[in-house]
Design a protein around this motif. Structure first.
Motif, PDB file in Angstrom:
ATOM      1  N   TRP A  94       0.835  -1.212   0.000  1.00  0.00           N
ATOM      2  CA  TRP A  94       0.000   0.000   0.000  1.00  0.00           C
ATOM      3  C   TRP A  94       0.863   1.253   0.000  1.00  0.00           C
ATOM      4  CZ3 TRP A  94      -5.200   0.535  -0.512  1.00  0.00           C
ATOM      5  CH2 TRP A  94      -5.755   1.790  -0.205  1.00  0.00           C
ATOM      6  N   ARG A  95       1.878   1.262   0.881  1.00  0.00           N
ATOM      7  CA  ARG A  95       2.757   2.435   0.998  1.00  0.00           C
ATOM      8  C   ARG A  95       3.611   2.656  -0.241  1.00  0.00           C
ATOM      9  NH1 ARG A  95       3.416   0.288   6.402  1.00  0.00           N
ATOM     10  NH2 ARG A  95       5.241  -0.898   5.715  1.00  0.00           N
ATOM     11  N   SER A  96       3.804   1.603  -1.036  1.00  0.00           N
ATOM     12  CA  SER A  96       4.711   1.722  -2.174  1.00  0.00           C
ATOM     13  C   SER A  96       4.015   1.633  -3.535  1.00  0.00           C
ATOM     14  CB  SER A  96       5.826   0.682  -2.061  1.00  0.00           C
ATOM     15  OG  SER A  96       5.329  -0.616  -2.000  1.00  0.00           O
ATOM     16  N   GLY A  97       2.700   1.844  -3.544  1.00  0.00           N
ATOM     17  CA  GLY A  97       2.003   1.943  -4.830  1.00  0.00           C
ATOM     18  C   GLY A  97       0.670   1.244  -4.942  1.00  0.00           C
ATOM     19  N   ALA A  98       0.393   0.248  -4.102  1.00  0.00           N
ATOM     20  CA  ALA A  98      -0.861  -0.504  -4.221  1.00  0.00           C
ATOM     21  C   ALA A  98      -2.090   0.324  -3.865  1.00  0.00           C
ATOM     22  CB  ALA A  98      -0.814  -1.765  -3.352  1.00  0.00           C
ATOM     23  N   SER A  99      -1.889   1.454  -3.216  1.00  0.00           N
ATOM     24  CA  SER A  99      -3.034   2.318  -2.883  1.00  0.00           C
ATOM     25  C   SER A  99      -3.734   2.819  -4.146  1.00  0.00           C
ATOM     26  CB  SER A  99      -2.582   3.500  -2.030  1.00  0.00           C
ATOM     27  OG  SER A  99      -1.639   4.287  -2.735  1.00  0.00           O
ATOM     28  N   ALA A 100      -3.034   2.832  -5.262  1.00  0.00           N
ATOM     29  CA  ALA A 100      -3.615   3.303  -6.520  1.00  0.00           C
ATOM     30  C   ALA A 100      -4.235   2.176  -7.344  1.00  0.00           C
ATOM     31  CB  ALA A 100      -2.536   4.002  -7.356  1.00  0.00           C
ATOM     32  N   TRP A 101      -4.104   0.938  -6.893  1.00  0.00           N
ATOM     33  CA  TRP A 101      -4.608  -0.199  -7.645  1.00  0.00           C
ATOM     34  C   TRP A 101      -6.100  -0.396  -7.444  1.00  0.00           C
ATOM     35  CZ3 TRP A 101      -0.671  -4.352  -5.648  1.00  0.00           C
ATOM     36  CH2 TRP A 101       0.599  -4.074  -6.154  1.00  0.00           C
ATOM     37  N   ASP A 102      -6.705  -1.115  -8.403  1.00  0.00           N
ATOM     38  CA  ASP A 102      -8.099  -1.514  -8.222  1.00  0.00           C
ATOM     39  C   ASP A 102      -8.157  -2.803  -7.386  1.00  0.00           C
ATOM     40  OD1 ASP A 102      -7.499  -3.673  -9.962  1.00  0.00           O
ATOM     41  OD2 ASP A 102      -8.608  -2.819 -11.634  1.00  0.00           O
ATOM     42  N   ALA A 103      -9.349  -3.187  -7.019  1.00  0.00           N
ATOM     43  CA  ALA A 103      -9.542  -4.349  -6.141  1.00  0.00           C
ATOM     44  C   ALA A 103      -8.985  -5.637  -6.755  1.00  0.00           C
ATOM     45  CB  ALA A 103     -11.026  -4.510  -5.809  1.00  0.00           C
ATOM     46  N   ALA A 104      -9.117  -5.795  -8.045  1.00  0.00           N
ATOM     47  CA  ALA A 104      -8.639  -7.010  -8.701  1.00  0.00           C
ATOM     48  C   ALA A 104      -7.116  -7.134  -8.605  1.00  0.00           C
ATOM     49  CB  ALA A 104      -9.089  -7.046 -10.159  1.00  0.00           C
ATOM     50  N   ARG A 105      -6.424  -6.028  -8.795  1.00  0.00           N
ATOM     51  CA  ARG A 105      -4.950  -6.040  -8.714  1.00  0.00           C
ATOM     52  C   ARG A 105      -4.501  -6.324  -7.277  1.00  0.00           C
ATOM     53  NH1 ARG A 105      -0.457  -6.898 -11.790  1.00  0.00           N
ATOM     54  NH2 ARG A 105       1.165  -5.386 -11.419  1.00  0.00           N
ATOM     55  N   ARG A 106      -5.178  -5.754  -6.296  1.00  0.00           N
ATOM     56  CA  ARG A 106      -4.829  -6.018  -4.895  1.00  0.00           C
ATOM     57  C   ARG A 106      -5.087  -7.484  -4.540  1.00  0.00           C
ATOM     58  NH1 ARG A 106      -6.799  -0.640  -4.221  1.00  0.00           N
ATOM     59  NH2 ARG A 106      -8.838  -1.389  -3.542  1.00  0.00           N
ATOM     60  N   LYS A 107      -6.166  -8.056  -5.059  1.00  0.00           N
ATOM     61  CA  LYS A 107      -6.456  -9.475  -4.817  1.00  0.00           C
ATOM     62  C   LYS A 107      -5.359 -10.348  -5.426  1.00  0.00           C
ATOM     63  CE  LYS A 107      -9.955 -13.047  -5.586  1.00  0.00           C
ATOM     64  NZ  LYS A 107     -11.277 -13.333  -6.171  1.00  0.00           N
ATOM     65  N   GLU A 108      -4.932 -10.017  -6.640  1.00  0.00           N
ATOM     66  CA  GLU A 108      -3.848 -10.765  -7.291  1.00  0.00           C
ATOM     67  C   GLU A 108      -2.581 -10.719  -6.433  1.00  0.00           C
ATOM     68  OE1 GLU A 108      -0.939 -10.495 -11.213  1.00  0.00           O
ATOM     69  OE2 GLU A 108      -2.660  -9.167 -11.089  1.00  0.00           O
ATOM     70  N   PHE A 109      -2.238  -9.545  -5.944  1.00  0.00           N
ATOM     71  CA  PHE A 109      -1.044  -9.352  -5.118  1.00  0.00           C
ATOM     72  C   PHE A 109      -1.131 -10.179  -3.825  1.00  0.00           C
ATOM     73  CE2 PHE A 109       1.110  -6.658  -1.825  1.00  0.00           C
ATOM     74  CZ  PHE A 109       2.393  -6.683  -2.334  1.00  0.00           C
ATOM     75  N   ALA A 110      -2.284 -10.207  -3.206  1.00  0.00           N
ATOM     76  CA  ALA A 110      -2.466 -10.893  -1.931  1.00  0.00           C
ATOM     77  C   ALA A 110      -2.518 -12.412  -2.067  1.00  0.00           C
ATOM     78  CB  ALA A 110      -3.745 -10.399  -1.248  1.00  0.00           C
ATOM     79  N   ASN A 111      -2.736 -12.918  -3.270  1.00  0.00           N
ATOM     80  CA  ASN A 111      -2.900 -14.358  -3.496  1.00  0.00           C
ATOM     81  C   ASN A 111      -1.957 -14.900  -4.565  1.00  0.00           C
ATOM     82  OD1 ASN A 111      -5.523 -15.107  -1.912  1.00  0.00           O
ATOM     83  ND2 ASN A 111      -5.922 -13.146  -2.896  1.00  0.00           N
TER      84      ASN A 111
END
Length: 179
Positions: A94-111
């Motif tokens: 989040w601190r390094s760029g994920a705050s700008a991502w959509d939900a799908a990209r964050r889900k991909e990152f987390a899994n």
């Protein structure tokens, strides 16, 4: 996992930036432990991948097995004492760029099971790490620094995340331990 030379090239390509704000961050914004098929979620998939002699119940939960924690060398035989670590923690993302991502990209990152983003480790070592970057936390087992540095750098590069100067410096030190 990339080799040390590739990790060094990835490290050199990371954009340096100060840490972003935590405004708006919530772990729940990263849908994690998503379904991976056959009634197994991401956690159970990683437990099976990283363990030895893992036996699952009908719900795909690990019942028995043996896991060696990269960070501290601990051998764990109780699945409840194993955490699945996000090599690059969700808050750090989040601190390094994920705050700008959509939900799908964050889900991909987390899994993410394609990159070295998820690792079964002892609960104690994962909790000591928290959401810290390598300049603030290093695995206590120094023999794991090469693998940890390569994994962290690979994930940051793959997702286009930024790094601080101190983070890059420590990652360079970790990559220096690669033979």
């Amino acid at each position: 996992m990339v080799d040390a030379a590739t990790a060094r090239a990835q490290l050199a390509s990371l954009t340096v930036a100060p840490p972003g704000t935590m405004a708006g961050y919530s772990r729940s914004r990263f849908t994690h432990w998503a379904e991976q098929g056959d009634r197994c979620d991401t956690r159970e998939t990683v437990l099976r991948r990283d363990g030895q002699d893992v036996v699952r119940d009908a719900e795909c939960r690990a019942v028995t097995g043996t896991w060696r924690s990269l960070y501290d060398g601990a051998v764990v035989t109780e699945a409840a004492e194993v955490d699945i670590d996000h090599i690059v923690p969700l808050a750090e993302g989040w601190r390094s760029g994920a705050s700008a991502w959509d939900a799908a990209r964050r889900k991909e990152f987390a899994n993410d099971l394609r990159r070295p983003q998820l690792l079964a480790v002892s609960a104690a070592s994962n909790r000591s790490k928290g959401d810290q970057a390598p300049d603030r936390w290093q695995p206590p087992d120094r023999s794991s620094w090469c693998q940890y540095g390569r994994a962290w750098t690979t994930v940051k590069a793959a997702y286009g995340l930024t790094a601080t100067e101190d983070e890059k410096r420590m990652l360079g030190t970790m990559l220096d331990t690669c033979s």
